[in-house]
Write a protein that holds these residues in place. Structure first.
Motif, PDB file in Angstrom:
ATOM      1  N   ASN A   1       0.835  -1.210   0.000  1.00  0.00           N
ATOM      2  CA  ASN A   1       0.000   0.000   0.000  1.00  0.00           C
ATOM      3  C   ASN A   1       0.868   1.259   0.000  1.00  0.00           C
ATOM      4  O   ASN A   1       0.562   2.226  -0.708  1.00  0.00           O
ATOM      5  N   ALA A   2       1.965   1.233   0.765  1.00  0.00           N
ATOM      6  CA  ALA A   2       2.875   2.385   0.788  1.00  0.00           C
ATOM      7  C   ALA A   2       3.540   2.558  -0.574  1.00  0.00           C
ATOM      8  O   ALA A   2       3.693   3.685  -1.063  1.00  0.00           O
ATOM      9  N   TRP A   3       3.922   1.449  -1.194  1.00  0.00           N
ATOM     10  CA  TRP A   3       4.517   1.486  -2.544  1.00  0.00           C
ATOM     11  C   TRP A   3       3.538   2.114  -3.523  1.00  0.00           C
ATOM     12  O   TRP A   3       3.898   2.998  -4.295  1.00  0.00           O
ATOM     13  N   GLU A   4       2.292   1.658  -3.478  1.00  0.00           N
ATOM     14  CA  GLU A   4       1.273   2.179  -4.397  1.00  0.00           C
ATOM     15  C   GLU A   4       1.072   3.671  -4.190  1.00  0.00           C
ATOM     16  O   GLU A   4       1.044   4.438  -5.156  1.00  0.00           O
ATOM     17  N   ASP A   5       0.965   4.099  -2.936  1.00  0.00           N
ATOM     18  CA  ASP A   5       0.791   5.529  -2.646  1.00  0.00           C
ATOM     19  C   ASP A   5       1.991   6.342  -3.106  1.00  0.00           C
ATOM     20  O   ASP A   5       1.837   7.423  -3.680  1.00  0.00           O
ATOM     21  N   GLY A   6       3.191   5.820  -2.864  1.00  0.00           N
ATOM     22  CA  GLY A   6       4.405   6.537  -3.259  1.00  0.00           C
ATOM     23  C   GLY A   6       4.528   6.668  -4.766  1.00  0.00           C
ATOM     24  O   GLY A   6       4.853   7.742  -5.279  1.00  0.00           O
ATOM     25  N   ILE A   7       4.270   5.612  -5.489  1.00  0.00           N
ATOM     26  CA  ILE A   7       4.351   5.645  -6.957  1.00  0.00           C
ATOM     27  C   ILE A   7       3.289   6.582  -7.527  1.00  0.00           C
ATOM     28  O   ILE A   7       3.559   7.341  -8.464  1.00  0.00           O
ATOM     29  N   ASP A   8       2.089   6.523  -6.959  1.00  0.00           N
ATOM     30  CA  ASP A   8       1.008   7.386  -7.447  1.00  0.00           C
ATOM     31  C   ASP A   8       1.328   8.867  -7.273  1.00  0.00           C
ATOM     32  O   ASP A   8       0.843   9.699  -8.032  1.00  0.00           O
ATOM     33  N   SER A   9       2.160   9.187  -6.286  1.00  0.00           N
ATOM     34  CA  SER A   9       2.484  10.599  -6.038  1.00  0.00           C
ATOM     35  C   SER A   9       3.611  11.119  -6.931  1.00  0.00           C
ATOM     36  O   SER A   9       3.875  12.315  -6.955  1.00  0.00           O
ATOM     37  N   LEU A  10       4.268  10.227  -7.677  1.00  0.00           N
ATOM     38  CA  LEU A  10       5.367  10.643  -8.543  1.00  0.00           C
ATOM     39  C   LEU A  10       4.856  11.271  -9.834  1.00  0.00           C
ATOM     40  O   LEU A  10       3.807  10.894 -10.356  1.00  0.00           O
ATOM     41  N   ASP A  11       5.644  12.186 -10.350  1.00  0.00           N
ATOM     42  CA  ASP A  11       5.373  12.778 -11.651  1.00  0.00           C
ATOM     43  C   ASP A  11       5.519  11.685 -12.722  1.00  0.00           C
ATOM     44  O   ASP A  11       6.328  10.770 -12.591  1.00  0.00           O
ATOM     45  N   GLU A  12       4.733  11.777 -13.787  1.00  0.00           N
ATOM     46  CA  GLU A  12       4.724  10.774 -14.865  1.00  0.00           C
ATOM     47  C   GLU A  12       6.121  10.528 -15.430  1.00  0.00           C
ATOM     48  O   GLU A  12       6.510   9.383 -15.665  1.00  0.00           O
ATOM     49  N   ASP A  13       6.916  11.593 -15.654  1.00  0.00           N
ATOM     50  CA  ASP A  13       8.268  11.424 -16.207  1.00  0.00           C
ATOM     51  C   ASP A  13       9.183  10.666 -15.250  1.00  0.00           C
ATOM     52  O   ASP A  13       9.978   9.826 -15.670  1.00  0.00           O
ATOM     53  N   VAL A  14       9.052  10.950 -13.984  1.00  0.00           N
ATOM     54  CA  VAL A  14       9.862  10.259 -12.977  1.00  0.00           C
ATOM     55  C   VAL A  14       9.462   8.784 -12.928  1.00  0.00           C
ATOM     56  O   VAL A  14      10.312   7.897 -12.855  1.00  0.00           O
TER      57      VAL A  14
END
Length: 188
Positions: A24-37
């Motif tokens: 869940n933390a992984w999903e939240d962290g990835i979702d918060s990243l900019d598309e290019d990152v």
């Protein structure tokens, strides 16, 4: 590492709790990243979710799940496969949750009925070798050595099969099998 520690200590339920929180933390962290990152991070993300999926599979197969718990994890993992970045790599965990230890072809293999299909009804998925290795680790931890040998043989895990024969003191059989199966110098 914490989930792996709990698995090795015989506490797979704690490993599942850690894996759920980490995922869940992984999903939240990835979702918060900019598309290019996120795109630049894609290869590393796939490696991480693959390792995460394998840990999930081992924790699930190490736990005595009730039918309701198993249904719960199938639903959770099915959703994660569709929603999380790199979720396809969690397919091994979903497969483990769906099959458990009572998947009919697997049950047949564990009873010594070995066919060319191995522990699968149809075409094995891409993760079949990794799932076989996970199941072999669990069988070894449980001391189910005959089932280990059956599964290793059925799934083409010949080096693991030979090593277990040697560990069990069946050296003559191991040598006979090695002569029969190991045809290339690099295998020997």
């Amino acid at each position: 590492e914490q989930a792996r520690t709990f698995l090795l200590a015989g506490d797979p339920r704690s490993a599942l709790a850690i894996l759920e929180a980490a995922t869940n933390a992984w999903e939240d962290g990835i979702d918060s990243l900019d598309e290019d990152v996120r795109e630049a991070f894609e290869e590393s993300a796939d490696e991480f979710t693959l390792a995460l999926g394998e840990l999930w599979a081992e924790a699930l197969l190490s736990t005595e799940l009730t039918p309701d718990e198993r249904d719960h994890w199938v639903e959770v993992l099915d959703d994660l496969c569709d929603s999380i970045y790199g979720g396809a790599s969690l397919g091994i965990a979903l497969g483990a949750a769906q099959q458990g230890w009572d998947y009919p072809p697997l049950v047949a293999v564990l009873h010594g009925e070995i066919t060319e299909k191995g522990a699968w009804e149809g075409e094995p998925p891409d993760y079949s070798d990794a799932l076989a290795e996970i199941r072999l680790r669990i069988l070894e931890r449980r001391g189910q050595f005959q089932q280990y040998l059956y599964l290793a043989e059925a799934e083409g895990q010949f080096m693991r099969y030979l090593h277990m024969l040697i560990r069990l003191g069946e050296t003559d059989k191991a040598i006979e099998e090695a002569i029969r199966t190991l045809l290339h110098p690099e295998d020997i």
